[in-house]
Write an enzyme that holds these catalytic residues in place. Structure first.
Site, short mmCIF file in Angstrom:
data_model
loop_
_atom_site.label_atom_id
_atom_site.label_comp_id
_atom_site.label_asym_id
_atom_site.label_seq_id
_atom_site.Cartn_x
_atom_site.Cartn_y
_atom_site.Cartn_z
N THR A 1 0.84 -1.21 0.00
CA THR A 1 0.00 0.00 0.00
C THR A 1 0.87 1.25 0.00
O THR A 1 0.65 2.18 -0.79
CB THR A 1 -0.95 -0.01 1.22
N GLN B 1 0.52 -10.29 -6.05
CA GLN B 1 0.08 -11.70 -6.08
C GLN B 1 0.85 -12.54 -7.10
O GLN B 1 0.57 -13.73 -7.26
CB GLN B 1 -1.43 -11.78 -6.35
N SER C 1 4.49 -7.13 -1.47
CA SER C 1 4.27 -7.08 -0.02
C SER C 1 4.75 -8.39 0.61
O SER C 1 4.40 -9.48 0.13
CB SER C 1 2.77 -6.90 0.24
N GLY C 2 5.55 -8.28 1.68
CA GLY C 2 6.22 -9.45 2.26
C GLY C 2 5.30 -10.58 2.71
O GLY C 2 5.60 -11.75 2.51
N HIS C 3 4.15 -10.21 3.33
CA HIS C 3 3.32 -11.26 3.93
C HIS C 3 2.58 -12.11 2.91
O HIS C 3 1.87 -13.05 3.27
CB HIS C 3 2.36 -10.69 4.97
N THR D 1 13.71 4.67 10.01
CA THR D 1 14.59 3.51 10.19
C THR D 1 13.97 2.27 9.54
O THR D 1 12.79 1.99 9.75
CB THR D 1 14.84 3.25 11.70
N CYS E 1 -9.17 -6.59 2.67
CA CYS E 1 -9.43 -5.20 3.07
C CYS E 1 -10.86 -4.79 2.79
O CYS E 1 -11.29 -3.74 3.23
CB CYS E 1 -8.43 -4.24 2.43
N1 PLP Z 1 -2.10 -5.17 -4.13
C1 PLP Z 1 -2.62 -6.41 -4.12
C2 PLP Z 1 -2.87 -7.10 -5.43
C3 PLP Z 1 -2.91 -7.04 -2.92
O1 PLP Z 1 -3.42 -8.28 -2.93
C4 PLP Z 1 -2.66 -6.35 -1.71
C5 PLP Z 1 -3.02 -6.97 -0.42
O2 PLP Z 1 -3.98 -7.71 -0.33
C6 PLP Z 1 -2.10 -5.07 -1.77
C7 PLP Z 1 -1.84 -4.51 -2.99
C8 PLP Z 1 -1.80 -4.30 -0.51
O3 PLP Z 1 -0.86 -4.96 0.29
P1 PLP Z 1 -0.61 -4.52 1.80
O4 PLP Z 1 -1.94 -4.56 2.50
O5 PLP Z 1 0.33 -5.53 2.33
O6 PLP Z 1 -0.05 -3.16 1.79
#
Ligand code: PLP
Length: 380
Positions: A70, A183, A203-205, A241, A329
């Site tokens: 994000t 993704q 995004s790491g997770h 940091t 989300c």
């Molecule tokens: N873009 C895509 C395609 C995603 O699936 C996600 C998270 O679901 C994001 C952006 C945003 O990632 P984050 O919430 O880790 O910032």
């Protein structure tokens, strides 16, 4: 955890990555000049190098760490458009995004309308694909930025990202082409062509690192205005940091994912096939939103007409299965998914779609249990 099928929302931290990050744990602040600081800086440098190698760039300094996708999306989109705004004779004030972008992109783009930018949303077909010819029609000397995702997070549909970027660049080489790789990154056999794509983020997770860490690549030809102000970290694009531990997790998870990419793809595909073949055998009436060939095997979007997705997700949760209605989300929203609406799917499909997303932690046995429960819920 074995009945957790919401891996597109967030995945379990990989044991390998955890071990690597705890082994390399650095006390120091990477900006400090003493030994502990240098140790932390080295972790950052090595992690940046791993990411640079994976995406195929020579200069690791073109990778910037953030708190996730994000932040990266906002920094790339708003940061670049703010750079244009500072130019006295800027002609380019149009943004093109696909109509199925994640809110991180969608909202960041629309936020710029307050500064005179115009957003064009590209329609997608019922499979969730953007058409290159349609994109070409929108691109003009007024286009500032195009952002399209490699893989959609709700349906798994894969975009022809390199063809889309090539189309843009052949017509208007100065347009900033950004790709949401969240993704796709380290999951699919897709090489993003950086001759055409100027920036990408992840995004790491989503790959087995922790939540709250991510990164982006940006071609140095395109300059960004920071969104935050402070120290000189990340070339001042992203002061503050760095999350050294999270970044080490990210790099280790990435290396593991790349090493096992094909084996994982085969295994994950087999999970999806097990699920759908059990539903087929039980004569369950369901609809698969995207074709197997053009979508990520990690994400399976299925509609069970007549069974509202909100109720299905709740019933499944009560039985211990974690699936989602779409993106995490938007899971608290009661309005229909913007993505599914953009695909112009019939209302009864939109209202009955659930997203099942896999990881290596899911076993065939778990999938069979999920199928059995789905059959119990939806079978006549
Ligand atoms: N873009 C895509 C395609 C995603 O699936 C996600 C998270 O679901 C994001 C952006 C945003 O990632 P984050 O919430 O880790 O910032």
């Amino acid at each position: 955890m074995s009945r957790y099928f919401d891996n597109a929302a967030s995945m379990e931290i990989s044991q390998h990555a955890w071990h690597a990050a705890t082994t390399d744990y650095a006390i120091g602040n990477p900006s400090s000049t003493h030994h502990a600081g240098k140790q932390a800086r080295q972790v950052l440098n090595e992690s940046r190098l791993s990411i640079a190698r994976y995406i195929g760039i020579d200069n690791p300094q073109d990778i910037y760490f953030t708190s996730g996708a994000t932040e990266a999306a906002n920094l790339l989109i708003q940061g670049y458009l703010n750079t244009l705004r500072l130019q006295p004779n800027a002609q380019r004030n149009e943004i093109i995004i696909s109509s199925i972008e994640h809110p991180a992109v969608y909202q960041a783009a629309y936020a710029m309308t307050a500064h005179g930018f115009i957003v064009h949303e590209l329609a997608v077909n019922q499979q969730g694909h953007v058409d290159t010819a349609l994109l070409a029609r929108y691109v003009s000397s007024r286009t500032a930025l195009v952002c399209v995702m490699a893989v959609n997070n709700e349906t798994g549909s894969i975009q022809p990202i390199n063809a889309l970027a090539k189309t843009v660049k052949e017509k208007e080489p100065d347009v900033f082409f950004v790709c949401d790789s969240v993704q796709q990154f380290a999951k699919l056999n897709i090489k993003i062509n950086l001759d055409y794509v100027d920036a990408l983020f992840m995004s790491g997770h989503k790959i087995g690192a922790d939540k709250g860490v991510g990164c982006f690549y940006c071609n140095p030809r395109f300059k960004l205005q920071p969104l935050f102000f402070g120290g000189k970290q990340e070339l001042s694009y992203r002061p503050g940091t760095e999350n050294v531990f999270g970044i080490k997790l990210l790099a280790a998870a990435l290396e593991e994912s790349i090493a096992q990419l094909q084996a994982r793809l085969d295994y994950i595909s087999s999970l999806g096939e097990t699920l759908t073949s059990l539903l087929d055998k039980a004569n369950i009436h369901y609809y698969r939103l995207t074709s197997k060939e053009d979508s990520s095997p990690y994400i399976l979007s299925l509609a069970f007409p007549g069974f509202p997705s909100t109720e299905m997700v709740n019933e499944l949760a009560l039985a211990g299965f974690a699936v989602s209605q779409g993106s995490a989300c938007s899971s608290h929203k009661t309005t229909p998914s913007r993505v599914l609406q953009a695909m112009q799917l019939p209302k009864h499909i939109i209202q009955s779609t659930i997203r099942i997303s896999f990881s290596m932690q899911n076993t065939k046995h778990d999938v069979e249990a999920l199928a059995e429960y789905l059959i119990e819920l939806t079978g006549s």
